[in-house]
Enzyme design. Structure first.
Site, PDB file in Angstrom:
ATOM      1  CD  GLU A 182     -38.474 -17.366 -22.054  1.00 10.05           C
ATOM      2  OE1 GLU A 182     -37.786 -16.923 -21.115  1.00 10.05           O
ATOM      3  OE2 GLU A 182     -39.627 -17.821 -21.883  1.00 10.05           O
ATOM      4  CG  HIS A 198     -34.162 -19.688 -14.625  1.00  7.96           C
ATOM      5  ND1 HIS A 198     -33.529 -20.752 -15.218  1.00  7.96           N
ATOM      6  CD2 HIS A 198     -34.446 -18.816 -15.626  1.00  7.96           C
ATOM      7  CE1 HIS A 198     -33.408 -20.525 -16.518  1.00  7.96           C
ATOM      8  NE2 HIS A 198     -33.964 -19.363 -16.800  1.00  7.96           N
ATOM      9  CD  GLU A 257     -30.275 -20.546 -29.109  1.00  5.73           C
ATOM     10  OE1 GLU A 257     -29.483 -21.340 -28.599  1.00  5.73           O
ATOM     11  OE2 GLU A 257     -30.878 -19.668 -28.450  1.00  5.73           O
ATOM     12  CG  ASP A 280     -35.703 -17.749 -26.396  1.00  6.91           C
ATOM     13  OD1 ASP A 280     -35.100 -17.189 -25.461  1.00  6.91           O
ATOM     14  OD2 ASP A 280     -35.742 -18.990 -26.515  1.00  6.91           O
ATOM     15  NE  ARG A 328     -42.291 -14.615 -16.814  1.00  4.65           N
ATOM     16  CZ  ARG A 328     -42.211 -13.375 -16.337  1.00  4.65           C
ATOM     17  NH1 ARG A 328     -43.176 -12.905 -15.586  1.00  4.65           N
ATOM     18  NH2 ARG A 328     -41.172 -12.609 -16.624  1.00  4.65           N
ATOM     19  CG  HIS A 342     -32.717 -16.818 -11.408  1.00  5.32           C
ATOM     20  ND1 HIS A 342     -33.371 -15.623 -11.234  1.00  5.32           N
ATOM     21  CD2 HIS A 342     -32.327 -16.839 -12.706  1.00  5.32           C
ATOM     22  CE1 HIS A 342     -33.385 -14.953 -12.380  1.00  5.32           C
ATOM     23  NE2 HIS A 342     -32.748 -15.674 -13.294  1.00  5.32           N
TER      24      HIS A 342
END
Length: 366
Positions: A130, A207, A116, A94, A209, A240
């Site tokens: 995503e 990590h 997936e 994604d 957003r 990250h």
């Protein structure tokens, strides 16, 4: 048959590596196009799985907006796709690389296989971007390789053709089984290298957003306060590279002694650290799939998840990022809940997903 594999991040590389080798080992012409969406971390995985890209777009730069990334990718991929004339294009998951890879293939009227497929949270902004990417890819895809029965149901509810939905299992399990079988000695040496082989520790990764800023700060504060009262537990945190993520980590944890902050780990190293953990706290999607294979209870630091199979199977708990909730579940893991979660079954596959994908492509092509 000629297949184009388009991907750009480390998680994508891990999940397409078994597919690449399955196609290659069965004498299928496969070309690898990497976008470079994760630069350093991507090549660590490519080297581990012995994959040499045919094309590297090297697309990323600091502070790049999603719209800028999308435009650049589309133009560069279009040139390659027109040159190669693929019979199929495969994208995974994604990311922006996956979405634009599917879009570029669609513009050139090449069938798209989505590895997936069918993951959904029901909230187009969570995770962002995503959830929108995976729904858009589904609209463009000709073949949907769904990891689980629930993913298949999600696609059927959206009126995608049942004959084009294949329950494949998740290819990340293929990759993980290969690591455990072939690299067990290396895994122990890595834990010794990072001084965690004799420690009881919680592994945490954050990590996403939507967790930048206050959600991450509140989560880490709760973890720190809990560990201050539990003297035998340490925190291990592979950080990250994003500076916004690191800023919060250092703000909350710099004055905390029982922590081991690590630079981004290679995939093999991360599996070693995960395999040695007491339990895991994460906002990562892939870790929710890998942890059950290692018997690791997982607390998901998100408000939604597109992987409810882990929640239903009992291997993971969706706890969000609020201080009170995190403290509640960390305390619950002191008791029977830990053993219940660690003994739950893995809902994500048997390590033969890549074989199913290859066989379906061959049958359809013939």
């Amino acid at each position: 048959m000629k297949v184009g594999l388009i991907f750009g991040t480390r998680p994508e590389a891990i999940k397409v590596a078994p597919v690449y080798h399955e196609l290659k080992n069965n004498k299928i012409d496969v070309k690898v196009i990497v976008t470079g969406q994760h630069k350093e971390m991507l090549y660590q995985v490519l080297n581990l799985f012995e994959i040499v890209p045919d094309y590297d777009l090297k697309i990323m730069k600091e502070g790049q907006l999603l719209s800028e990334l999308t435009g650049k990718l589309l133009m560069k991929l279009d040139v390659i796709i027109k040159k190669e004339k693929f019979d199929y294009i495969l994208v995974q998951g994604d990311t922006t690389s996956a979405f634009v890879g599917a879009l570029a293939g669609f513009y050139n009227q090449i069938p798209i296989g989505h590895i997936e497929a069918g993951l959904r949270t029901g909230n187009i902004y969570s995770p962002f971007p995503e959830e929108a990417n995976r729904k858009l890819i589904s609209n463009l895809a000709d073949i949907h390789f769904a990891p689980t029965k629930l993913n298949m149901v999600n696609l059927l509810k959206e009126n995608y053709s049942e004959e084009k939905i294949i329950k494949s299992g998740n290819t990340v399990i293929d990759a993980l089984y290969w690591i455990k079988e072939n690299k067990s000695v290396d895994l122990q040496k890595i834990r010794e290298k990072y001084n965690v082989s004799n420690k009881k520790y919680i592994l945490i990764t954050m990590h996403r957003r939507e967790n930048w800023g206050i959600p991450m700060e509140e989560s880490l504060t709760a973890v720190k306060d809990y560990l201050k009262k539990n003297k035998d537990l340490y925190l291990v945190f592979p950080m990250h590279l994003n500076p916004l993520v690191r800023k919060v980590i250092h703000k909350v944890l710099d004055d905390f002694d029982k922590k081991i902050l690590l630079e981004p780990l290679q995939y093999l190293e991360f599996i070693a650290i995960m395999d040695g953990a007491y339990y895991i706290m994460t906002d990562s999607g892939g870790i929710q799939e890998e942890a059950p294979s290692l018997g690791k209870p997982t607390l998901v630091l998100r408000d939604t998840t597109e992987r409810p199979e882990a929640i239903k199977a009992g291997t993971a708990k969706l706890i969000g990022t609020k201080y009170k909730n995190i403290m509640k579940y960390m305390k619950l893991l002191e008791g029977n809940l830990y053993y219940q979660m660690s003994k739950s079954n893995n809902p994500y596959g048997d390590g033969k997903s890549s074989v199913r994908i290859r066989k379906y492509l061959e049958e359809r092509y013939e």
